[in-house]
Design a protein around this motif. Sequence first.
Motif, PDB file in Angstrom:
ATOM      1  N   MET A   1      32.468  38.456  33.271  1.00 62.25           N
ATOM      2  CA  MET A   1      32.517  38.973  34.474  1.00 62.25           C
ATOM      3  C   MET A   1      34.038  38.224  35.372  1.00 62.25           C
ATOM      4  SD  MET A   1      30.567  41.054  37.568  1.00 62.25           S
ATOM      5  CE  MET A   1      29.726  39.397  37.936  1.00 62.25           C
ATOM      6  N   ASN A   2      34.673  38.596  36.053  1.00 58.20           N
ATOM      7  CA  ASN A   2      35.711  38.090  36.630  1.00 58.20           C
ATOM      8  C   ASN A   2      36.273  39.026  37.505  1.00 58.20           C
ATOM      9  OD1 ASN A   2      38.553  36.673  37.450  1.00 58.20           O
ATOM     10  ND2 ASN A   2      37.108  34.790  36.762  1.00 58.20           N
ATOM     11  N   LYS A   3      35.948  39.353  38.638  1.00 58.91           N
ATOM     12  CA  LYS A   3      36.476  39.657  39.651  1.00 58.91           C
ATOM     13  C   LYS A   3      37.919  39.783  40.077  1.00 58.91           C
ATOM     14  CE  LYS A   3      32.661  41.992  40.375  1.00 58.91           C
ATOM     15  NZ  LYS A   3      32.140  43.315  40.366  1.00 58.91           N
ATOM     16  N   ALA A   4      38.546  38.891  39.094  1.00 59.78           N
ATOM     17  CA  ALA A   4      40.269  38.697  39.871  1.00 59.78           C
ATOM     18  C   ALA A   4      40.730  39.496  38.948  1.00 59.78           C
ATOM     19  CB  ALA A   4      40.458  37.380  39.503  1.00 59.78           C
ATOM     20  N   ILE A   5      39.845  39.607  37.451  1.00 56.85           N
ATOM     21  CA  ILE A   5      40.703  40.584  36.232  1.00 56.85           C
ATOM     22  C   ILE A   5      39.974  42.009  36.830  1.00 56.85           C
ATOM     23  CG2 ILE A   5      40.739  40.887  34.294  1.00 56.85           C
ATOM     24  CD1 ILE A   5      40.505  37.873  33.865  1.00 56.85           C
ATOM     25  N   THR A   6      38.364  42.001  36.747  1.00 53.15           N
ATOM     26  CA  THR A   6      38.755  43.724  36.107  1.00 53.15           C
ATOM     27  C   THR A   6      38.718  44.205  37.541  1.00 53.15           C
ATOM     28  OG1 THR A   6      35.864  42.589  37.253  1.00 53.15           O
ATOM     29  CG2 THR A   6      36.379  42.647  34.660  1.00 53.15           C
ATOM     30  N   ASP A   7      37.995  43.676  38.949  1.00 52.22           N
ATOM     31  CA  ASP A   7      38.685  44.725  39.754  1.00 52.22           C
ATOM     32  C   ASP A   7      39.761  44.127  40.504  1.00 52.22           C
ATOM     33  OD1 ASP A   7      35.957  45.635  38.900  1.00 52.22           O
ATOM     34  OD2 ASP A   7      35.270  45.146  41.001  1.00 52.22           O
ATOM     35  N   GLY A   8      40.762  43.403  40.348  1.00 52.78           N
ATOM     36  CA  GLY A   8      41.932  43.134  40.916  1.00 52.78           C
ATOM     37  C   GLY A   8      41.825  42.678  42.254  1.00 52.78           C
ATOM     38  N   VAL A   9      40.401  41.551  42.565  1.00 58.61           N
ATOM     39  CA  VAL A   9      39.935  40.833  43.381  1.00 58.61           C
ATOM     40  C   VAL A   9      40.709  39.973  44.424  1.00 58.61           C
ATOM     41  CG1 VAL A   9      38.099  40.435  45.222  1.00 58.61           C
ATOM     42  CG2 VAL A   9      37.735  42.210  44.059  1.00 58.61           C
ATOM     43  N   LEU A  10      41.266  39.630  45.063  1.00 54.64           N
ATOM     44  CA  LEU A  10      42.265  38.999  45.314  1.00 54.64           C
ATOM     45  C   LEU A  10      41.996  37.156  45.866  1.00 54.64           C
ATOM     46  CD1 LEU A  10      45.429  37.551  45.273  1.00 54.64           C
ATOM     47  CD2 LEU A  10      45.005  38.050  48.332  1.00 54.64           C
ATOM     48  N   LEU A  11      41.678  35.924  44.714  1.00 48.90           N
ATOM     49  CA  LEU A  11      40.466  34.945  45.338  1.00 48.90           C
ATOM     50  C   LEU A  11      41.863  34.323  45.232  1.00 48.90           C
ATOM     51  CD1 LEU A  11      38.086  35.472  42.327  1.00 48.90           C
ATOM     52  CD2 LEU A  11      37.651  35.953  44.645  1.00 48.90           C
ATOM     53  N   MET A  12      42.388  32.987  44.764  1.00 49.12           N
ATOM     54  CA  MET A  12      43.235  32.511  44.594  1.00 49.12           C
ATOM     55  C   MET A  12      44.032  32.079  46.710  1.00 49.12           C
ATOM     56  SD  MET A  12      42.782  29.668  42.071  1.00 49.12           S
ATOM     57  CE  MET A  12      45.073  29.112  42.418  1.00 49.12           C
ATOM     58  N   PRO A  13      44.552  31.017  47.073  1.00 47.99           N
ATOM     59  CA  PRO A  13      44.875  30.878  48.142  1.00 47.99           C
ATOM     60  C   PRO A  13      46.456  31.194  48.045  1.00 47.99           C
ATOM     61  CG  PRO A  13      43.649  29.202  47.858  1.00 47.99           C
ATOM     62  CD  PRO A  13      43.245  30.218  46.877  1.00 47.99           C
ATOM     63  N   PRO A  14      46.707  31.495  48.553  1.00 49.32           N
ATOM     64  CA  PRO A  14      49.113  31.364  47.922  1.00 49.32           C
ATOM     65  C   PRO A  14      49.471  29.267  47.963  1.00 49.32           C
ATOM     66  CG  PRO A  14      49.243  31.240  50.774  1.00 49.32           C
ATOM     67  CD  PRO A  14      47.057  31.666  49.992  1.00 49.32           C
ATOM     68  N   ALA A  15      49.915  29.187  47.357  1.00 50.57           N
ATOM     69  CA  ALA A  15      50.046  27.117  47.421  1.00 50.57           C
ATOM     70  C   ALA A  15      50.433  26.924  48.517  1.00 50.57           C
ATOM     71  CB  ALA A  15      51.265  27.600  46.790  1.00 50.57           C
ATOM     72  N   PHE A  16      50.732  25.311  48.560  1.00 48.75           N
ATOM     73  CA  PHE A  16      50.962  25.026  49.757  1.00 48.75           C
ATOM     74  C   PHE A  16      52.469  25.620  50.435  1.00 48.75           C
ATOM     75  CE2 PHE A  16      47.246  21.794  49.628  1.00 48.75           C
ATOM     76  CZ  PHE A  16      46.552  22.692  50.042  1.00 48.75           C
ATOM     77  N   GLU A  17      53.383  25.742  49.488  1.00 48.03           N
ATOM     78  CA  GLU A  17      54.556  25.030  49.702  1.00 48.03           C
ATOM     79  C   GLU A  17      55.182  26.943  50.416  1.00 48.03           C
ATOM     80  OE1 GLU A  17      55.433  26.579  45.117  1.00 48.03           O
ATOM     81  OE2 GLU A  17      56.146  24.364  45.817  1.00 48.03           O
ATOM     82  N   ALA A  18      53.975  28.037  49.936  1.00 43.78           N
ATOM     83  CA  ALA A  18      54.255  29.050  50.786  1.00 43.78           C
ATOM     84  C   ALA A  18      54.925  29.327  51.632  1.00 43.78           C
ATOM     85  CB  ALA A  18      53.738  30.434  50.192  1.00 43.78           C
TER      86      ALA A  18
END
Length: 761
Positions: A1-18
């Motif tokens: 199970m991977n909620k980022a894939i199955t449910d579109g949950v945003l887990l990753m924070p943005p890169a520092f350069e953003a």
Amino acid sequence: MNKAITDGVLLMPPAFEAGLDVWSSGNGTPGSDTYDGDMNVALVPADQDFSGCLELQKTDAVQKIRYMGETPLLPGCYLQIRVRVKAISGNLPGLRIAAWAGGAGGAHVEGVAETGPATTLTTYGEVVEIRAIVGAGRRGGVDMPWGAAALYGHFGLDLTGPSGGIVRIDDIVIEDVTSYFLRDMLSLVDVRDYGAYGDGIFDNTAAFTAANTAAAGRRVLVPAGSYYLDDSVTFDVPVEFEGTVMMPEDKMLLLTRNCDLPSYIAAFGSEELAFRKAFQALLNNADHDSLDLGGRKVTLTGPVDLAAAVPNKTSYTTRRVIRNGQLNASGGASWDTETVTSQATYSAGNDKTLSNVVNVANIPVGALVEGTGVGREIYVKERNIGAGELTLSAPLYGAAGAQTYTFRDFKYMLDFSGFSKLSKFELNEVELQCNGLCSGIRMAPSGVAFALHKSLITKPKDRGLTSIGSGCQGLLVDECQFLSDEDALDVEDRVSIAISANANDVKLRHNRATRFLHFAILGGANNIVTGNHFFQGDSVPGGVRSAGLILADNVTSSTVAGNYIDNCFVEWCNERDATPDFSTGFSFSALSLTDNIFLSGDVSSLFSYLVVKPFGSGHYLNGLTVTGNKFRSTGSSIDRVERVDASLAALDHGKAKDVTFAANTFHQVAVQVANPLRLSLGAATAAQTWTADLDGALPFGGQTRAVESVVALGALETGSGAGHFGAPHVLTQQGPGADRIDLVWGTPVSGAVALVVRMDA
């Protein structure tokens, strides 16, 4: 199970350069300081190890970097936070993944670990990756278990140790690693994912409830460990127990999808405790009518007080069943009979009450009452400590006034006496292995239609199935076996009784009982006893025998049919009359014994198969049918198949009514009685009065109260040899025992006649 894939949950924070305006130097909560414009940080667009990174000089004792976005921590999900770091110059700091746990309404979740394992940089330019896992459950490999209260986190890292050094930090990665912990991704929910902790102390009630809600039809797993529950928990999905649960006695675990004893044994570890908790659940679970023991043999080390196991119920009247298993008694002193003696007063005017009871609080409800004038199987039904009174299961026939009574509280494997009322309860295909240590079942003081089907009560010490009140109303006992612990004892040394009941409408059908003192004592009316085999012999030559079936209500209105009554007898008495002398009513009435097999071997000649025992004067037979029975004595002959036990009082044969004793067969019985009785009478020489002395040929030694017919057998002649065609008149109830008949002719005659004589009117 991977909620980022199955449910579109945003887990990753943005890169520092953003942009650094979403990276906090505090906890990451709204309003905390950010690194945007901070003179001690810089963005490095290209690095030989990192494609883009943050360069930072450590200036604080604990230099925090937190993503200000609220990264969700969903139930059942485990997140891994990892980051790569290398030292550039100056002092070498320590590193650790760190976070801030957020709950409902933005509140901080206190008391949880918010930092991962620490690492210290040791070499400039060496890339070191640090990582930590956060999730609800306390599992191996989870660095920050946050429980069910945490809904999100502000994640990042801490730099610890000496300040002044410069490091470069790669973009922070947050990823779903739930698959590390799920055994069955499709159908299993682990209670640890919802905050459960199996240390035997932590209250897992909320975690178990949350896991049940989240399961949505899937199985729930309770892993190895000891899980304390401070409140009741209901599972409406299947549950698998690798660990065990602990909970207060008055709290319930309701397994609605696997309400069976093996599941409760798995849940509680102890078979005995599991049986009590499973019974508790049975009476609090509307989704199941039965508790399946799963064929298990459960060892009980003491009596099971079933009312105490269900403290939220004082009565229960919905059908419930315990089925399919064995209960085995083991242990010692907990099964010992409790004996109390106490003085009390009895009055026939209040015929089910003992008053002025000394030390009434010491006398248990359910205790057998013994004393002068007390009938068999009289029990304490209720106790009123304030009034000093005991309510009895039945009246006493001769105990007026004050005396000292003995109260014996037998210990039962299954004790329902703590309920005020229990109806429609059944045991089906259950064996109670009493092992000579204890009794079997004690019923509730009141209730209707208790049932025992296809079950065994094996080797009870004192009693098999006992009623202490009216909880036996409509009792059903079908296809059961009662196996005595007193097989090796002579009849006169036995004390155990298979069944005792007080109320009406008892049905005993197709049962088998071996060598008890008595098979059944029935104190009520309208009973049906059919198809049973009960035997009570021994190997003593010319030995005595005890009653197999005792009907303790003279107005019995009962049927005893098709039974095999082996080396015992049926006793019919009125020992539960508070005023046993007959004054009004029906006296001994409405009993039918039909098509039974009566067999005895090597017994005293005084033995009989049907004994009527009045406990007061003036009683008579008022409706008795004995037909189609097979009476057979082997090894020795007996005098007669029926008799009156006149040790206390005799029957009034002059009032007998509606007695039929016919179409029976007799083998090795000296006096073969019948009513109506057919006999022949004659005179070889002419006589005006012919006398027939029946010599006990009427049942119970009854009186000759009527002659139905007189029919000549051939010619009747006068003394001169002339034919005589006149009829005699009949004098009944002649002689000292009123059991003689005189035929008085108009003139002396000789010849023979056939008579039909009756003992009843």
